[in-house]
Design an enzyme around this catalytic site. Structure first.
Site, PDB file in Angstrom:
ATOM      1  N   HIS A 228      -0.907  -7.751   7.947  1.00  0.00           N
ATOM      2  CA  HIS A 228       0.422  -6.800   8.561  1.00  0.00           C
ATOM      3  C   HIS A 228       0.706  -7.440  10.261  1.00  0.00           C
ATOM      4  O   HIS A 228       1.472  -7.088  10.586  1.00  0.00           O
ATOM      5  CB  HIS A 228       0.277  -5.501   8.681  1.00  0.00           C
ATOM      6  CG  HIS A 228       0.569  -4.631   7.335  1.00  0.00           C
ATOM      7  ND1 HIS A 228      -0.153  -4.888   5.995  1.00  0.00           N
ATOM      8  CD2 HIS A 228       1.656  -4.130   6.727  1.00  0.00           C
ATOM      9  CE1 HIS A 228       0.265  -4.416   4.841  1.00  0.00           C
ATOM     10  NE2 HIS A 228       1.525  -4.050   5.481  1.00  0.00           N
ATOM     11  N   GLY A 250       6.168  -3.859   4.456  1.00  0.00           N
ATOM     12  CA  GLY A 250       4.789  -3.673   4.601  1.00  0.00           C
ATOM     13  C   GLY A 250       4.461  -3.118   3.336  1.00  0.00           C
ATOM     14  O   GLY A 250       5.254  -2.491   2.774  1.00  0.00           O
ATOM     15  N   ASP A 251       2.988  -2.734   3.166  1.00  0.00           N
ATOM     16  CA  ASP A 251       2.353  -2.065   2.095  1.00  0.00           C
ATOM     17  C   ASP A 251       2.508  -0.737   2.530  1.00  0.00           C
ATOM     18  O   ASP A 251       2.363  -0.437   3.787  1.00  0.00           O
ATOM     19  CB  ASP A 251       1.235  -2.587   1.488  1.00  0.00           C
ATOM     20  CG  ASP A 251       0.679  -2.208   0.310  1.00  0.00           C
ATOM     21  OD1 ASP A 251       1.568  -1.208  -0.060  1.00  0.00           O
ATOM     22  OD2 ASP A 251       0.131  -2.734  -0.622  1.00  0.00           O
ATOM     23  N   ALA A 252       2.128   0.259   1.894  1.00  0.00           N
ATOM     24  CA  ALA A 252       2.175   1.652   2.209  1.00  0.00           C
ATOM     25  C   ALA A 252       1.058   1.910   3.236  1.00  0.00           C
ATOM     26  O   ALA A 252       0.114   1.728   2.942  1.00  0.00           O
ATOM     27  CB  ALA A 252       1.923   2.643   1.117  1.00  0.00           C
ATOM     28  N   GLY A 254       0.400   0.185   5.650  1.00  0.00           N
ATOM     29  CA  GLY A 254      -0.006  -0.929   6.055  1.00  0.00           C
ATOM     30  C   GLY A 254      -0.406  -1.193   7.745  1.00  0.00           C
ATOM     31  O   GLY A 254      -1.047  -1.674   8.084  1.00  0.00           O
TER      32      GLY A 254
END
Ligand code: BGC
Length: 721
Positions: A228, A250-252, A254
């Site tokens: 990230h 972005g991932d959850a 992240g």
């Protein structure tokens, strides 16, 4: 809306409104979502209904200051209402056209409820089956994964994202998330540029080439830098080098996780770091606490670029013209057609690991159905929690299909518990049965996110059950359902007939029965090697040869323990790359599988034995062909695979790597010719010795290995000068 209109809109936005477009909030309540959208939130992560989505779009368009419609994102991973086999199983089908059909079905179902953006496909290469997320990807191989990623992106997006049957696809998790140290989810990755370029980045490059609308950043670090915050890869490679003009999400949480990664002192610093690195949309909620002062630390042009990408995606999806869906056309149940499709896919995903002729079953009169999967409905696999999808049981489907047989359904053991008290009753029943069907495996919860395992044997007392049934001498079949390769060493030699069926989705039970009764051919191939032991992991077929390749393993004897010298006699056997206590190679290799039919392969031939590099660079290709004959009395599928061995290269090459494959059905006695193109893409590799990596084909001899399994390959040489 043109780019000019997007610019105009951006010019009218406040800093807060810009930030709103750069966030996707995770599963808000309907009333909270409306409030957030009214204030300018750009995207929600939601398992919605058509009515809820329309009401949210109405708030966005009519009540927010700028009237910008929202993106509705969701993990549509292997189906929405009709659940297809898990992606690893889809890979086992070796049938990219079918993967496209399944993704198109999922897209149509999801879009009818207002979803516009899916966080799929997973493009991570997985070579460590301890990692629970292997279930979500296409296995260990670069070519197979890249092919399936392309197929899935095509299926989701179709040719036109404005279509009411399309979804914006997201290739995830960028990058190398599939190689966490120790197979433990979220763990760090220390990949070289050589590994990144030749293995982990390739499926993402394929997704970008295929036009994927999104790419999701991964949770892991790469060489110490969390993805990230990884400017070199997010901006340098993905955006600048590959020209990716979609949205990097972005991932959850992240972004927030950058604080725990210890590269940001607080969440504001994490947000600045992530957007500066090239992230466009934060998933979770970290920026909610941002002060305007912190926001101004992000370069203004970078911020506007991110907003422009989000608005361009909304435009690509046609949301500015019409953000609503037809509530009457919402698909809320599987249809007969969708059930037929996923049933066929689940059957085609099955891999016949071994068969002594017990399969197909024919017309048995007395059948015992045992194992925890006998009467279980847990066939859907990971990521199917949102809409209450259901599957039936294998026992019920067998009862439907064998109305005249006597069926005894005796699970015998549970999935996980240590209670073996039901085994004697199964053994007693087995003695008087014609055949026993053992339905064993890992329940869905043992694979998926945050579901790594350190022990890959069948859990609970399932192995005892198999050994006990084997002891009766009654013919039996083991059907294994799982979200990963399993370690089967402790019982496989007692079980001559085994089918890997993975988690097959809504119609898994019917598909498994189709396979058991011979209506479908379980001719899938393994997309990941099955190890003999956890101690062998990571294991995959495309390893390096090493300076000391072994020809045998598992040869530990007492007098070898004090051999200390590299004498010429010893060197060959002793000082080679192996485990003293394990046979060489995996239990079942990548590409392994068989069919109810039998096939004879002719020798492969090449269209020319010599080709020049310059011709390859100019787009020329050589073809390699081979005839295959169905030598049996039934139709069946063969999966012809082509592997390249680069005999001498300037960087140690993998022993072989898959470059092409085709699955085809052959009728009894039919001879079919399989032809594959071998060009620059198949022969080259990424050279990373300079600052700017380059894709090269080096002159020399290449061996092309062609055949239906790695064990039965025939080869032909090609000279490149
Ligand atoms: C997963 C992603 C997923 C996201 C949203 C994360 O925990 O890593 O793959 O898309 O959650 O559900």
């Amino acid at each position: 809306m043109s780019m000019d209109r997007i610019r105009e809109l951006i010019d009218r936005m406040t800093l807060r409104e810009k930030l709103g477009q750069l966030q996707i909030v995770f599963r808000p309540k309907l009333e909270d979502a409306a409030e957030l959208v009214r204030a300018g939130l750009g995207s929600v992560f939601w398992p919605p209904s058509a009515a809820a989505t329309n009401s949210l779009q109405r708030v966005a368009v009519e009540e927010s200051r700028l009237g910008i419609p929202v993106l509705v994102g969701l993990d549509v991973i292997h189906g929405q209402r009709t659940i297809a086999p898990v992606p690893l199983a889809q890979a086992a089908g070796f049938d990219p056209a079918l993967v496209t059909e399944l993704a198109a079905l999922a897209a149509a179902e999801a879009r009818s409820g207002g979803v516009t953006w899916t966080f799929s496909p997973m493009a991570d290469i997985s070579r460590d089956p301890r990692w629970g997320r292997v279930v979500e990807g296409f296995g260990e191989d670069v070519h197979l994964t890249s092919t399936m990623v392309r197929a899935m992106v095509r299926g989701y997006q179709g040719g036109d994202l404005t279509s009411r049957t399309s979804l914006a696809a997201t290739a995830k998790h960028f990058v190398a998330y599939g190689a966490p140290e120790g197979g433990r989810d979220y763990n760090g990755v220390d990949a070289s540029d050589h590994q990144l370029r030749n293995v982990h980045l390739e499926p993402f490059r394929a997704a970008v080439e295929e036009g994927a609308a999104g790419v999701m950043a991964a949770f892991n670090t790469v060489a110490g830098v969390p993805m990230h915050a990884n400017r070199r890869l997010l901006t340098g490679v993905l955006k600048d080098e590959w020209g990716f003009d979609g949205v990097v999400v972005g991932d959850a949480e992240g972004v927030r996780n950058l604080v725990a990664h210890r590269v940001a002192g607080d969440e504001a610093a994490a947000v600045v770091l992530a957007f500066e690195a090239g992230l466009d949309v934060e998933m979770g909620g970290a920026p909610a606490d941002l002060t305007d002062e912190a926001l101004t630390r992000i370069d203004g042009r970078r911020l506007d670029d991110a907003v422009a990408r989000v608005l361009a995606l909304k435009e690509r999806l046609g949301l500015f013209d019409d953000p609503y869906v037809d509530e009457d056309a919402e698909i809320t149940e599987p249809s007969a057609r969708s059930r037929r499709l996923v049933r066929r896919a689940a059957a085609r995903a099955c891999v016949l690991l071994r068969n002594d002729g017990t399969l197909p079953l024919g017309s048995p009169r007395r059948v015992v159905v045992t194992g925890p999967y006998a009467d279980s409905t847990d066939h859907l696999g990971a990521w199917t929690q949102y809409f209450g999808a259901r599957a039936g049981t294998i026992a019920d489907r067998l009862r439907d299909r064998l109305p005249d047989a006597v069926l005894e359904i005796l699970p015998g053991v549970g999935f996980l518990d240590e209670d073996g008290s039901g085994i004697p009753a199964v053994v007693a029943a087995a003695h008087s049965a014609d055949v026993v069907v053992i339905c064993a495996g890992e329940p869905s919860a043992l694979s998926g996110e945050a579901a790594s395992r350190s022990d890959l044997r069948l859990p609970g007392r399932q192995e005892d059950l198999i050994r006990a049934v084997a002891g009766t001498g009654t013919p039996f079949v083991v059907v294994l359902e799982s979200g990963r390769p399993l370690v089967v060493a402790d019982w496989i030699e007692h079980a001559p007939t085994v089918v890997a069926a993975w988690h097959g989705g809504t119609e898994a039970p019917a598909a498994i029965v189709d396979v058991l009764l011979g209506d479908e051919d379980p001719a899938g191939r393994l997309p990941m090697s099955w190890p003999r032991s956890v101690g062998q992991i990571p294991i995959h077929y495309a390893h390096e040869n090493t300076g000391r390749p072994a020809t045998t393993g598992g040869t530990l004897s007492a007098d070898e323990t004090d051999v200390g010298l590299h004498g010429p006699d010893n060197l060959q056997d002793k000082f080679t790359s192996k485990y003293l206590d394990l046979e060489l190679g995996p239990q079942f290799s990548f590409g392994h599988g068989s069919s109810y039919a039998t096939f004879a392969c002719g020798s492969p031939t090449v269209s020319r034995e010599h080709v020049e590099c310059s011709a390859l660079d100019a787009g020329a290709a050589v073809t390699v062909s081979l005839d295959v004959t169905n030598t049996s009395a039934r139709s069946g599928d063969d999966v012809v695979q082509v592997y390249v061995e680069d005999v001498v290269a300037s960087v140690a090459p993998p022993v072989r790597r898959l470059v092409a494959f085709e699955r085809r059905t052959l009728t009894p006695g039919e001879t079919a010719s399989f032809t594959f193109e071998i060009g620059r893409d198949q022969l080259g590799f990424w050279m990373t010795d300079a600052a700017q990596p380059r894709f090269v084909v080096e002159p020399g001899v290449f061996r092309l290995h062609v055949g239906s399994t790695l064990a039965s390959m025939q080869s032909v040489e090609l000279l490149v000068s």
